[in-house]
Design an enzyme around this catalytic site. Sequence first.
Site, short mmCIF file in Angstrom:
data_model
loop_
_atom_site.label_atom_id
_atom_site.label_comp_id
_atom_site.label_asym_id
_atom_site.label_seq_id
_atom_site.Cartn_x
_atom_site.Cartn_y
_atom_site.Cartn_z
N LYS A 150 0.85 -1.19 0.00
CA LYS A 150 0.00 0.00 0.00
C LYS A 150 0.89 1.24 0.00
O LYS A 150 1.87 1.29 0.74
CB LYS A 150 -0.91 -0.01 1.24
CG LYS A 150 -1.93 1.13 1.27
CD LYS A 150 -2.88 1.00 2.47
CE LYS A 150 -3.97 2.06 2.45
NZ LYS A 150 -4.92 1.96 3.58
N SER A 185 -10.53 0.00 6.58
CA SER A 185 -9.87 0.05 5.28
C SER A 185 -9.21 -1.22 4.80
O SER A 185 -8.74 -1.27 3.65
CB SER A 185 -8.81 1.15 5.27
OG SER A 185 -9.43 2.37 4.99
N SER A 202 -10.04 2.21 2.35
CA SER A 202 -9.08 2.92 1.54
C SER A 202 -8.06 2.03 0.83
O SER A 202 -7.47 2.47 -0.16
CB SER A 202 -8.32 3.91 2.42
OG SER A 202 -7.49 3.25 3.35
N1 GLN Z 1 -13.56 4.74 5.45
C1 GLN Z 1 -13.05 5.20 6.71
C2 GLN Z 1 -12.58 6.62 6.59
O1 GLN Z 1 -12.70 7.18 5.54
C3 GLN Z 1 -11.93 4.30 7.18
C4 GLN Z 1 -10.69 4.52 6.42
C5 GLN Z 1 -9.55 3.71 6.94
O2 GLN Z 1 -9.75 2.73 7.63
N2 GLN Z 1 -8.35 4.16 6.63
O3 GLN Z 1 -12.12 7.18 7.53
#
Ligand code: GLN
Length: 495
Positions: free
Chosen positions: A78, A183, A159
């Site tokens: 990532k 995410s 994400s």
């Molecule tokens: N979708 C959530 C956010 O936008 C979690 C994102 C994540 O876990 N990095 O904060």
Amino acid sequence: MTNLTDLTMAQALKGLDNKEFTSEQLTQEHIDACIAARPLNAFITETHELAMEQAKASDERRAKGNAGTLDGVPIAMKDLFCTKGVRTTAASKILENFVPEYESTVSQNLLDAGTVSLGKVNLDQFAMGSANTTSAFGNVISPWKANDGANVDLVPGGSSGGSAAAVAARIAMASTGTDTGGSIRQPAAFCGITGIKPTYGRCSRWGVVAFASSLDQAGSFGRTVEDSALLLQSMAGFDPKDSTSANIAVPDFTSGLTGDMTGLKIGIPKEYRIDGMPVEIIKLWDDGIAMAKDAGAEIVEVSLPHTKYALPTYYVIAPAEASSNLARYDGVRYGLRVEGEDLNDTYSKTRAAGFGDEVIRRIMIGTYALSSGYYDAYYIKAQKVRRLIANDFTNAFKHCDALLTPTAPSAAFAIGENEDDPVKMYLNDVFTIPASMAGLPGMSVPAGLNAQGLPLGLQIIGRPWDEETVLRVGHSIERSANFTAKPQLIGKMAA
Ligand code: GLN
């Protein structure tokens, strides 16, 4: 010979050991798949030359008998993990040309295990999002298509969308992700693969671009529970460079993968039966409960009374910490700089040009919540509610060994859907955020398809430091669900 990209990572490691193929061959096939699948936009930076060098070195190590635990398998990283000498963008414009001088602990651990890195995969900008549509490098397209004939491009989730899409599309054998509120688990569910977020503190955050430090945790994706477990095994461990890294021994994550749940009590939190939950998600959950029973588990209903406060609490705490973490991008120390008339003007021009809309939205919410008049009313209050959420889990785990819930309230949706309604987008994480707030390990396993032929995932949440039970339950569900569906856009076919 069969397609090497179709092997699981565990199978590939056996094949390498038995000299059925070399890491160079395995890596080349994945590079070919990666090039063919470029339309999915899963990668921000490809490192194919480096990958072939690493593969060659791996083959040499194996020939000498000193191969590491994951020696020679090509994975994807990532683009939130700093990689020495390899551009690390966090999918933002502000870090578009940032080349770290150091390697994150997690990526170093994986290099030490002998993995080959195909490159840095796309994500939501600074890991803020649930659909991979906030990336400054364009959205990732899911390798899955609905069977309704509409041929609409779907989101891979977020994400860690690039991480999940790359594994589902057979480009990488496994990948790293990070999970702040869901995410890893939500994109795993959307892409029909497995992903685990371990206990907060299990993997070092050192060298990982920070979003919300009290929630951020690295974890792994694999096509099988075993592969996720294997990758996590090499990522995890105490790191004195991260003050919240736990000095707790890492157990053998694959030890409990027997398929059996005898003696385990599986909790079903009644508050997760939210109003308006789609019928297909209710059915998936009921199927999962039946699978757990058949595998020997005892099912108990448990209560997590503060569940409904988790999402609003998260959207105070996460933006607050983000606004503080992202203050460092000022045009002086890292990345982009847009000259202004004076220093303040340089700050604001740099930040306005470097951050995307979602990141700016979070910085504004966070700065507001932390401002002197509102700190007690929002941030402190949210921290108190967070404690109550964590206490709920502690109480629930007096009656069960793991919890079983759906991972997300829907299957993958079309790119562009939910885009102008941030709150609707935030609801994607309604089932994953509570465990994040409590720092608990959680994983998603593919457990079925909806009527459109799209994957749906079940989430398993465990006690702190008990990834072994999470993986054991996940593996058992995986076995019972026997999820064999493949995405339509695999490797070469993605072109
Ligand atoms: N979708 C959530 C956010 O936008 C979690 C994102 C994540 O876990 N990095 O904060």
